[in-house]
Structures are given as structure tokens and as C-alpha cells.
Motif scaffolding. Structure first.
Motif, mmCIF file in Angstrom:
data_model
loop_
_atom_site.group_PDB
_atom_site.id
_atom_site.type_symbol
_atom_site.label_atom_id
_atom_site.label_comp_id
_atom_site.label_asym_id
_atom_site.label_seq_id
_atom_site.Cartn_x
_atom_site.Cartn_y
_atom_site.Cartn_z
ATOM 1 N N TYR A 109 19.013 30.591 27.364
ATOM 2 C CA TYR A 109 19.593 29.065 27.437
ATOM 3 C C TYR A 109 17.700 28.202 28.324
ATOM 4 C CZ TYR A 109 20.736 24.794 29.658
ATOM 5 O OH TYR A 109 21.115 23.346 29.655
ATOM 6 N N LEU A 110 17.804 27.087 27.018
ATOM 7 C CA LEU A 110 16.249 26.427 27.055
ATOM 8 C C LEU A 110 16.683 25.040 26.874
ATOM 9 C CD1 LEU A 110 13.222 26.230 27.614
ATOM 10 C CD2 LEU A 110 13.459 26.592 24.469
ATOM 11 N N ALA A 111 16.012 24.223 28.580
ATOM 12 C CA ALA A 111 16.806 23.438 29.140
ATOM 13 C C ALA A 111 15.175 22.457 28.628
ATOM 14 C CB ALA A 111 17.190 22.939 30.360
ATOM 15 N N VAL A 112 15.420 21.203 28.316
ATOM 16 C CA VAL A 112 13.642 20.328 27.956
ATOM 17 C C VAL A 112 14.483 19.643 27.888
ATOM 18 C CG1 VAL A 112 12.815 22.095 26.090
ATOM 19 C CG2 VAL A 112 14.408 19.988 25.601
ATOM 20 N N GLY A 113 13.358 18.792 28.442
ATOM 21 C CA GLY A 113 12.566 17.374 28.594
ATOM 22 C C GLY A 113 13.152 16.011 27.262
ATOM 23 N N LYS A 114 12.077 17.181 26.122
ATOM 24 C CA LYS A 114 12.021 16.416 24.966
ATOM 25 C C LYS A 114 11.888 17.579 24.257
ATOM 26 C CE LYS A 114 8.888 13.485 21.944
ATOM 27 N NZ LYS A 114 10.273 13.051 21.149
ATOM 28 N N ASN A 115 12.823 17.323 22.955
ATOM 29 C CA ASN A 115 12.706 19.261 21.890
ATOM 30 C C ASN A 115 11.865 18.319 21.047
ATOM 31 O OD1 ASN A 115 12.765 20.622 20.075
ATOM 32 N ND2 ASN A 115 15.658 20.325 20.432
ATOM 33 N N VAL A 116 10.935 19.170 21.812
ATOM 34 C CA VAL A 116 9.559 19.337 20.228
ATOM 35 C C VAL A 116 9.525 20.974 19.920
ATOM 36 C CG1 VAL A 116 6.884 19.377 20.342
ATOM 37 C CG2 VAL A 116 7.575 18.441 22.079
ATOM 38 N N PRO A 117 9.839 20.494 18.313
ATOM 39 C CA PRO A 117 9.847 21.614 17.513
ATOM 40 C C PRO A 117 9.342 22.803 17.656
ATOM 41 C CG PRO A 117 10.857 20.021 16.429
ATOM 42 C CD PRO A 117 10.571 19.421 17.965
ATOM 43 N N GLU A 118 8.006 23.284 17.914
ATOM 44 C CA GLU A 118 7.160 23.127 17.776
ATOM 45 C C GLU A 118 6.449 24.018 19.046
ATOM 46 O OE1 GLU A 118 6.613 21.325 14.430
ATOM 47 O OE2 GLU A 118 6.544 20.636 16.534
ATOM 48 N N VAL A 139 20.531 37.647 20.152
ATOM 49 C CA VAL A 139 22.017 37.070 19.711
ATOM 50 C C VAL A 139 22.117 35.145 19.363
ATOM 51 C CG1 VAL A 139 22.715 39.631 19.611
ATOM 52 C CG2 VAL A 139 23.362 38.118 20.783
ATOM 53 N N GLY A 140 21.666 35.013 19.996
ATOM 54 C CA GLY A 140 22.082 33.781 20.450
ATOM 55 C C GLY A 140 21.506 32.986 21.617
ATOM 56 N N GLY A 141 21.723 31.797 21.885
ATOM 57 C CA GLY A 141 21.279 30.961 22.998
ATOM 58 C C GLY A 141 21.306 29.265 22.419
ATOM 59 N N GLU A 142 20.914 28.928 23.172
ATOM 60 C CA GLU A 142 20.915 27.151 23.812
ATOM 61 C C GLU A 142 19.844 26.754 24.062
ATOM 62 O OE1 GLU A 142 22.755 23.318 23.689
ATOM 63 O OE2 GLU A 142 23.675 25.390 22.349
ATOM 64 N N THR A 143 19.565 25.297 23.080
ATOM 65 C CA THR A 143 18.684 24.159 23.284
ATOM 66 C C THR A 143 19.265 23.370 24.362
ATOM 67 O OG1 THR A 143 16.562 25.770 22.405
ATOM 68 C CG2 THR A 143 16.123 23.525 22.559
ATOM 69 N N ALA A 144 18.695 22.984 25.330
ATOM 70 C CA ALA A 144 19.545 21.603 25.482
ATOM 71 C C ALA A 144 17.586 20.328 25.770
ATOM 72 C CB ALA A 144 20.238 21.700 27.258
ATOM 73 N N GLU A 145 18.491 19.246 25.327
ATOM 74 C CA GLU A 145 17.454 18.157 25.607
ATOM 75 C C GLU A 145 18.500 17.400 26.907
ATOM 76 O OE1 GLU A 145 14.351 14.742 22.579
ATOM 77 O OE2 GLU A 145 16.406 15.883 22.210
ATOM 78 N N MET A 146 17.612 16.845 28.209
ATOM 79 C CA MET A 146 18.013 16.498 28.723
ATOM 80 C C MET A 146 16.968 15.111 29.166
ATOM 81 S SD MET A 146 19.756 19.886 30.624
ATOM 82 C CE MET A 146 20.358 18.998 32.263
ATOM 83 N N PRO A 147 16.627 14.347 28.286
ATOM 84 C CA PRO A 147 15.127 12.964 29.128
ATOM 85 C C PRO A 147 16.288 12.830 30.503
ATOM 86 C CG PRO A 147 17.142 12.734 27.055
ATOM 87 C CD PRO A 147 17.771 14.459 27.663
ATOM 88 N N GLY A 148 15.548 12.169 30.775
ATOM 89 C CA GLY A 148 16.050 11.813 32.369
ATOM 90 C C GLY A 148 16.234 12.699 33.638
ATOM 91 N N PHE A 149 16.505 14.023 32.966
ATOM 92 C CA PHE A 149 16.197 14.913 33.929
ATOM 93 C C PHE A 149 14.423 16.198 34.093
ATOM 94 C CE2 PHE A 149 18.605 18.723 36.012
ATOM 95 C CZ PHE A 149 18.933 17.916 36.210
ATOM 96 N N TYR A 150 14.753 16.299 33.013
ATOM 97 C CA TYR A 150 13.094 16.586 33.258
ATOM 98 C C TYR A 150 12.435 15.920 32.403
ATOM 99 C CZ TYR A 150 15.881 21.555 33.271
ATOM 100 O OH TYR A 150 17.078 22.373 34.368
#
Length: 346
Positions: A109-118, A139-150
């Protein structure tokens, strides 16, 4: 087919197309982790894995979850993101192996402030490398873009793993008795624990002003601290095949004093000989710079031992030979004595 895109959502700081790009970039890394049980690639609503029941009479699933902690801040300061995922995998699978289980699958599980694909793909490449080292499938995962939180360059990373062991082979610490040997596997350094204290000691803030070349470290302070956590899964599985291991301890946050008692019964003590294993130079440096009492060091850090195994004394030398043959640095570091479930350092 109409492609998913929302101009309004993008204006709010979430770019769904960046997420699709990140998935495409990470697919090559995920492919490296596929094992015999893998059924489908990433991108679905759930990660599927076919359990091979061969040789299992009463299969027991063992799960573990953890994050990387504030070591993430160092990766972000260094703008180096390709190894921090190894730490994430290690913190989960090294726990699972303590039950005698083989890790099968992993999700992140990856939470980011801005999704920079690279950058996302770089992070996932480390997760994939950790899975390869552990022999489990991503087998899977999640990338959550959370501006203002990070912040735009901030992210958090956590993971979850599942393993399996036959009920008859679950490690049983109640078999421990006085006279058993304690074998320690060397760590690669600080691993992923105690970094709130590390950051305080070295004044690690939001830039690289703390970083310097340190002669006793044979490199930079930042580089040393970012050394990934060692993954002990394959050597320990090899050990289980040959040796009657009674208990295993993953030395994480809380160091010796908190973790080793978890692998003991209440009627024995673990006597650890401090001079029996190499002390990585980063630890004396932390102790000196922070003026930290020795007990606090052993109650916070792994101090050079990332994992221990308790086993019959008659098999200790053979255990060391097996582990060293798997590329580890293992040594007999102590023995079990009658006691009250405590750790004694001498």
C-alpha cells in the motif's frame, strides 16, 4: 472505449491517468515475482494465488503486516526510492518465517502526495526485489494519491504478506530447554527500526545537511542508513529442512530486550554474549553521537543481529554451516539457561 479521465479531479490534485501510467511502468517489476501459485497480473480488484497443498496435512496460514517507518524520510531526502521497498517486504516476511512458514504472497500500500509514475515504479521495483529475495509473489497493491495530506514529495509505504506452514511444523517454543544454543544471523545495519532516534541523533531534517562521509563507515552516513533490511527467508527455510529449530526471533524495534523474550518461555533466559558477533560501526557511532546508554542501544536497535534461532546445542555448529552456506554471517551468540523469560547480556 472511452478512457477514464476527470478534469475536475485533476484540478483537485488527483491525476488518475498518472495512476494508469504508474501501473504500466511497474508491471515489468511485478512480473519478476511471479511464482507457481500466481494466477493473474496486477490491475484487478483482488490478488489471486493458488495454494499448493502438496505435502501439507494441516495447512496453517500465517500473515504479517508492517511499514517502513520514518526511514522513509531518508529515502525522500536522498531521492533514492529503489530499495525502500525491500525494507517493507523484509519487515513482513521476516516475521512470518519466525513461525516456520514460507511466505507465499505480498501486497503493498503506497500513499503519495503526488503520483509521479516514475517514482512510484521505482518504489515498487524495490518491493518486487524484496519479494524475489523472499520467494513470494507480488499479487497486488494500492497506490493512493492524497494531495493536501502528504506533501508532493512525501509518501508512506506499508505491506501485507501471507505464508503457509504445516501444523506439525509450526515452531514450538515450549520445547526450549536449558542448554539449547542461540544462533544469530548478522544484520545489514540498522534495518528499519529506531529511525526516530537515529534522526534525532544526527539532526536529520528536510535536507541533506546532516549527510557526510564518515571514515569508520567506509562511506556516507546517508548511504549507510539506507542499506536495506536483510531478508532471511530462504536461509531459514534451508535451516528448517535440516535442523530441529525450536524458536526464531526477528530482532526489530525494541531490540534484544523486547523481541527475544517473545521467542522464549517463562522458565528460561537467553544469555547473549556481546563479543560473539560483529558490531556494525554505525551502532557505536549512534551511541557516541547521541550519548546513549548501552542498555538503550540494545533496547532499540538490532546491534548487528537481525534474527536468532534457538536449537539443540548438538546441532549448533551444523546450523551455522548451513546458514553461512546460504550466504549469511551466522554464529553461536549465546545459550539458554533456567530463568524467568528474560534476556541477559554479558
Amino acid at each position: 472505449m472511452q478512457k477514464s479521465f476527470s478534469e475536475s479531479y485533476k484540478a483537485a490534485g488527483v491525476d488518475v491517468t498518472a495512476g494508469y501510467r504508474a501501473v504500466e511502468l511497474m508491471k515489468q517489476h511485478v512480473a519478476r515475482t511471479m511464482t507457481a501459485g500466481s494466477i493473474d497480473g496486477i490491475g484487478g480488484f483482488g490478488g489471486m494465488f493458488e495454494l499448493d497443498m502438496t505435502g501439507l496435512t494441516r495447512p496453517v496460514l500465517v500473515s504479517g503486516t508492517d511499514g517502513v517507518g520514518t526511514k522513509l524520510r531518508l529515502a525522500q531526502i536522498a531521492d533514492k526510492h529503489d530499495t525502500i521497498g525491500i525494507d517493507c517486504v523484509a519487515m513482513c516476511v521476516n516475521d512470518i518465517i519466525c513461525c516456520g512458514a514460507k511466505p507465499l504472497l505480498f501486497l503493498d500500500y503506497l500513499a503519495v502526495g503526488k503520483n509521479v509514475p516514475e517514482r512510484v515504479a521505482e518504489i515498487v521495483s524495490g518491493v518486487a526485489e524484496g519479494c524475489v529475495q523472499a520467494g513470494c509473489a507480488l499479487v497486488g497493491g494500492e497506490t493512493a494519491e492524497m494531495p493536501g495530506f502528504y506533501g508532493v514529495d512525501e509518501y508512506d509505504l506499508a505491506g501485507f504478506s501471507v505464508g503457509v506452514v504445516d501444523r506439525a511444523k509450526v515452531l514450538d517454543k515450549t520445547a526450549i530447554c536449558p542448554g539449547d544454543a542461540i544462533v544469530g544471523l548478522s544484520s545489514s545495519g540498522v534495518h528499519s527500526n529506531g529511525f526516530s532516534l537515529v534522526r534525532k541523533v544526527f539532526g536529520i531534517g528536510e535536507d541533506r545537511s546532516f549527510d557526510k562521509q564518515v571514515p569508520e563507515l567506509s562511506g556516507s552516513l546517508l548511504g549507510t542508513l539506507l542499506t536495506p533490511t536483510r531478508i532471511y527467508v530462504k536461509p531459514m527455510l534451508a535451516l528448517f529442512e535440516k535442523i530441529a529449530v525450536k524458536s526464531v526471533c526477528h530482532v526489530t524495534g525494541g531490540g534484544f530486550y523486547e523481541n527475544i523474550p517473545r521467542a522464549l518461555t517463562k522458565d528460561v533466559n537467553a544469555v547473549i554474549h556481546k563479543g560473539s558477533f560483529p558490531l556494525p560501526p554505525i551502532f557505536p557511532l549512534i551511541q557516541k553521537e547521541g550519548n546513549i546508554p548501552e542498555r538503550d542501544m540494545y533496547n532499540t536497535f538490532n546491534m548487528g543481529i537481525g534474527m536468532i534461532a534457538v536449537l539443540p546445542a548438538a546441532q549448533a555448529d551444523e546450523a551455522v554451516r548451513i546458514l553461512n552456506g546460504c550466504g549469511e554471517r551466522a554464529q553461536i551468540i549465546g545459550e539458554v539457561m533456567a530463568g524467568d523469560g528474560s534476556v541477559v547480556l554479558d
